[in-house]
Design an enzyme around this catalytic site. Structure first.
Site, PDB file in Angstrom:
ATOM      1  N   CYS A  75       0.798  -1.230   0.000  1.00 19.49           N
ATOM      2  CA  CYS A  75       0.000   0.000   0.000  1.00 19.49           C
ATOM      3  C   CYS A  75       0.829   1.278   0.000  1.00 19.49           C
ATOM      4  O   CYS A  75       0.746   2.091  -0.928  1.00 19.49           O
ATOM      5  CB  CYS A  75      -0.921   0.033   1.226  1.00 19.49           C
ATOM      6  SG  CYS A  75      -2.021  -1.374   1.406  1.00 19.49           S
ATOM      7  N   HIS A 136      -2.562   7.082   4.011  1.00 16.20           N
ATOM      8  CA  HIS A 136      -1.513   6.097   4.327  1.00 16.20           C
ATOM      9  C   HIS A 136      -0.114   6.535   3.907  1.00 16.20           C
ATOM     10  O   HIS A 136       0.734   5.697   3.592  1.00 16.20           O
ATOM     11  CB  HIS A 136      -1.841   4.732   3.702  1.00 16.20           C
ATOM     12  CG  HIS A 136      -1.292   3.583   4.512  1.00 16.20           C
ATOM     13  ND1 HIS A 136      -1.394   2.272   4.082  1.00 16.20           N
ATOM     14  CD2 HIS A 136      -0.643   3.549   5.707  1.00 16.20           C
ATOM     15  CE1 HIS A 136      -0.827   1.485   4.988  1.00 16.20           C
ATOM     16  NE2 HIS A 136      -0.361   2.242   5.981  1.00 16.20           N
TER      17      HIS A 136
END
EC number: 3.1.6.2
Length: 583
Positions: A75, A136
């Site tokens: 990610c 993130h």
């Protein structure tokens, strides 16, 4: 009237027309990113049982990329590459250690302030910019209010979503992603303390060794301390790391999963409606389908694939709401839409009840956290009705880093000249002006380690892929690293290859049959070219601060964000429950 005086009005008219023409030619841009969605999940990529009519509608109205590659199979580094058009190792956003993503909101690591995102470029060109959903890429550096890594410091005018990621720990009853790691960090020390206690007690009882009572109490205290820290970490992880923000303000801590996708959809729709008269950039970054899986009542139990299928179908519904809104506002023809996933499906995601919580990577080997095709080959769909011919399929290798130069050029923004941009403009391919990808070589990283090289030679249909090392699947013969939940990139977790494993992806996309000098006469010649390309590439990598160093990665209490609340609970809910969009 003198000729010179006549020229002035005409010149003014020309420049006004030129400015209006330039503004009119710049599309709105919507970049939609799923989380952990496999290339085998959408119907347009071959799935026959999960219903994705809206993603399929997007593909039929535009271009479907069949060899679209994430710059990383994890990610955080994948999203850093997507935002900057650069391999994440160039910005320090690739880890040299075991963990390759941020796990705490109060870490000091994140996308460096000197990195340039496409949001910054488009904002400078007059675009209104928003990020809805998952970020993130870090939050703060030195104090909890400096927000050095925050989306609003990286070119976005508006942010609504989560600063970290969706994790099992964020949803009660879904277990913890830390269980495997804690077996070493917690359970092993507890076992050592326990064995030591029993051994000393036995020796003391047998009269072989006199052990002072204080030693027993000290060991018991140490065991209690370890267990207390472990349980406290699990208890407080959710409120401290799983919260919703609007710009710089925490609005829900911990976050609620109730109608969460609907809330993201409402926010995205409202942003579009606020910007019908000006060009806009919307990054819609879904929490689906990363675990913990969730869906609203309208979708729960409706798919043929359990809670995972429910989540995919809810996300597809949301995509449909955005497409319908563009049609209603008559913006569809002037809007470029891109749909993708940050990496492949997480094949090791299996619930405590044995239910598969990871998606499908189709025919491709591997998945999230490794560079077999299943980990990096992702959906790639682009639609712009005014420019891109509908119903196309492009098999050339492309990268999620290509979005950066593509949208920059469409917005009229010059690319930075003080750094290497690894992405390539997609428009020549999308418009049919070129039949070949501009990527002759692509480099696949496992965290910060160069794992594999892809070579698409000019005047050849072959696509060579060479692995310098591969993950050791566990159990042997499986399709993932089930013992560790994800594959790791070094030490006993990998097998190094000399010579490298070589595949021709154009003929063997499943990566089942590595080539040999006997099966490929040019075996060593091909590997020599690829090794030289890798050497040239690594020579361009600067020394940069490691955003995943222990100092940057670990939780820092002075960086912890907490909404004002009574006591020390870090709990609040200022979220206004928007009326749910009708299905």
């Amino acid at each position: 009237m003198p000729l010179r005086k006549m020229k002035i009005p005409f010149l003014l008219l020309f420049f006004l027309w030129e400015a209006e023409s330039h503004a009119a030619s710049r599309p709105n841009i919507i970049l939609v990113m799923a989380d952990d969605l496999g290339i085998g999940d959408p119907g347009c990529y071959g799935n026959k049982t999960i219903r994705t009519p809206n993603i399929d509608r997007l593909a039929s109205g535009g271009v479907k990329l069949t060899q679209h590659l994430a710059a990383s199979p994890l990610c955080t580094p994948s999203r850093a590459a997507f935002m900057t058009g650069r391999y994440p190792v160039r910005s320090g956003m690739a880890s040299w250690s075991r963990t390759g993503v941020f796990l705490f909101t109060a870490s000091s690591g994140g996308l460096p302030t000197d990195e340039i995102t496409f949001a910054k470029l488009l904002k400078d060109q007059g675009y209104s910019t928003a990020l809805i959903g998952k970020w993130h890429l870090g939050m703060s550096c030195h104090s909890k209010t400096d927000f050095c890594h925050h989306p609003l410091h990286h070119g976005f005018n508006y942010f609504y979503g989560i600063s970290l990621t969706n994790l099992r720990d964020c949803k009660p009853g879904e277990g913890s992603v830390f269980t495997t790691g804690f077996k070493r960090l917690v359970f092993l020390p507890l076992q050592i303390v326990g064995v030591t206690l029993l051994t000393l007690a036995a020796l003391n009882c047998l009269g072989l060794l006199h052990v002072p009572l204080g030693v027993f109490f000290s060991l018991l205290f140490l065991a209690a301390l370890i267990l207390t820290l472990f349980l406290g970490f699990l208890h407080y992880f959710r409120p401290l790391n799983c919260f919703m923000m609007r710009n710089y303000e925490i609005i829900q801590q911990p976050m609620s999963y109730d109608n969460l996708t609907q809330r993201l959809t409402v926010e995205a729709a409202q942003f579009i409606q606020r910007n019908t008269e000006t060009p806009f950039l919307l990054v819609l970054s879904y929490l689906h389908v990363h675990t913990a899986l969730f869906s609203s009542k309208d979708f729960a139990g409706k798919s043929q694939h359990g809670v995972y299928g429910d989540a995919v179908e809810e996300m597809d519904w949301s995509v449909g709401q955005i497409l319908n809104l563009l049609d209603e506002l008559r913006l569809a023809n002037d809007t470029l839409i891109y749909f993708t996933s940050d990496q492949g499906a997480h094949v090791e995601e299996v619930s405590s009840k044995g239910e598969i919580h990871g998606g499908s990577n189709g025919i491709y080997k591997g998945g999230k956290a490794n560079n077999w095709e299943g980990g990096i080959r992702v959906p790639g769909i682009l639609r712009w009705p005014r420019v891109i011919q509908a119903g196309q399929k492009i098999d050339e290798p492309t990268s999620n880093m290509d979005i950066f130069p593509t949208v920059a050029k469409l917005a009229g923004a010059p690319l930075p000249e003080d750094r290497i941009i690894d992405g390539r403009d997609l428009m020549p391919l999308l418009e049919g002006k070129s039949q070949r990808s501009d990527h002759e070589f692509l480099f696949h990283y496992c965290n910060a380690y160069l794992n594999a090289v892809r070579w698409h030679p000019q005047n050849s249909t072959s696509i060579w892929k060479a692995f310098f090392f591969t993950p050791n699947f566990n159990p042997v013969g499986s399709n993932g690293c089930f013992a560790t939940h994800v594959c790791f990139c070094f030490g006993s977790y990998v097998t190094h290859h000399d010579p490298p494993l070589l595949f021709d992806i154009s003929k063997d996309p499943r990566e089942r049959n590595p080539l040999t000098p006997a099966s490929e006469p040019r075996f060593y010649e091909i590997l020599k070219v690829m090794q030289e390309a890798a050497d040239r590439h690594t020579q361009t990598l600067p020394e940069v601060p490691d955003q995943f160093s222990w100092n940057n990665f670990l939780w820092k209490p002075w960086l912890q964000l907490c909404c004002p609340s009574t006591g020390l609970s870090c709990q609040c809910d200022r979220e206004k429950q928007d009326k749910r969009l009708s299905r």
